[in-house]
Design a protein around this motif. Sequence first.
Motif, PDB file in Angstrom:
ATOM      1  N   GLU A  26     -14.716 -22.532  -2.379  1.00  0.00           N
ATOM      2  CA  GLU A  26     -16.036 -22.692  -1.749  1.00  0.00           C
ATOM      3  C   GLU A  26     -15.886 -22.493  -0.246  1.00  0.00           C
ATOM      4  O   GLU A  26     -14.953 -23.003   0.364  1.00  0.00           O
ATOM      5  CB  GLU A  26     -16.619 -24.075  -2.048  1.00  0.00           C
ATOM      6  N   ARG A  32     -23.792 -15.320  -0.952  1.00  0.00           N
ATOM      7  CA  ARG A  32     -24.904 -14.983  -1.849  1.00  0.00           C
ATOM      8  C   ARG A  32     -25.011 -13.485  -2.109  1.00  0.00           C
ATOM      9  O   ARG A  32     -25.258 -13.063  -3.221  1.00  0.00           O
ATOM     10  CB  ARG A  32     -26.221 -15.499  -1.261  1.00  0.00           C
ATOM     11  N   GLY A 104     -25.445 -17.488  -7.169  1.00  0.00           N
ATOM     12  CA  GLY A 104     -24.252 -18.219  -7.580  1.00  0.00           C
ATOM     13  C   GLY A 104     -23.934 -18.082  -9.052  1.00  0.00           C
ATOM     14  O   GLY A 104     -23.066 -18.775  -9.571  1.00  0.00           O
ATOM     15  N   ALA A 131     -18.973 -14.588  -8.378  1.00  0.00           N
ATOM     16  CA  ALA A 131     -19.633 -15.839  -7.999  1.00  0.00           C
ATOM     17  C   ALA A 131     -19.114 -16.973  -8.877  1.00  0.00           C
ATOM     18  O   ALA A 131     -18.739 -16.773 -10.028  1.00  0.00           O
ATOM     19  CB  ALA A 131     -21.147 -15.708  -8.142  1.00  0.00           C
ATOM     20  N   THR A 134     -22.270 -21.463  -7.120  1.00  0.00           N
ATOM     21  CA  THR A 134     -23.134 -21.761  -5.973  1.00  0.00           C
ATOM     22  C   THR A 134     -23.171 -20.518  -5.080  1.00  0.00           C
ATOM     23  O   THR A 134     -22.292 -19.656  -5.192  1.00  0.00           O
ATOM     24  CB  THR A 134     -22.629 -22.958  -5.129  1.00  0.00           C
TER      25      THR A 134
END
Length: 158
Positions: A26, A32, A104, A131, A134
């Motif tokens: 993360e 995105r 995500g 992805a 998220t």
Amino acid sequence: MELLSPSAQRVQDALRGMGFGYEVIEFAQTTRTAAEAAAAVGCTVGQIAKSLVFKTRHGGRPLLVIASGANRVNEKAMRAIVGEPIEKPDADFVRQQTGFVIGGVPPLGHAAPLTIFIDEDLLQYDIIWAAAGTPNAVFRLAPADLLPMTGGQAIKVT
């Protein structure tokens, strides 16, 4: 080791449950879009496996197209493959079918079974990034693992 958000942890658990040793990462910044993800991990846009959810216009059947970040899905070609027109659903449909938010959606661990198509252009790379639950989580994988991971069918999406 940093704790993952609940959605990213679901993807990590799904990976482990299927026997894959890939690690979800993360970021503080968004991943995105394919360009944002490529910048975050230091790869080409083509190496980003973007997950695009569609639905069939008449049957309302969910479809997941995992496309190279460099490609645009040809919806007319997809119509020929699935036998009816497809359309982009709203965010609620995506969340209901996959269990994840737009930006995500991972290639596995979905809330409902999906018909999955994989862009054959992804298979040319040694490493790709997908992805992970998220809009700021991804994981690195070998493209050849997408087929057994998803049960998907490799097709030309452009």
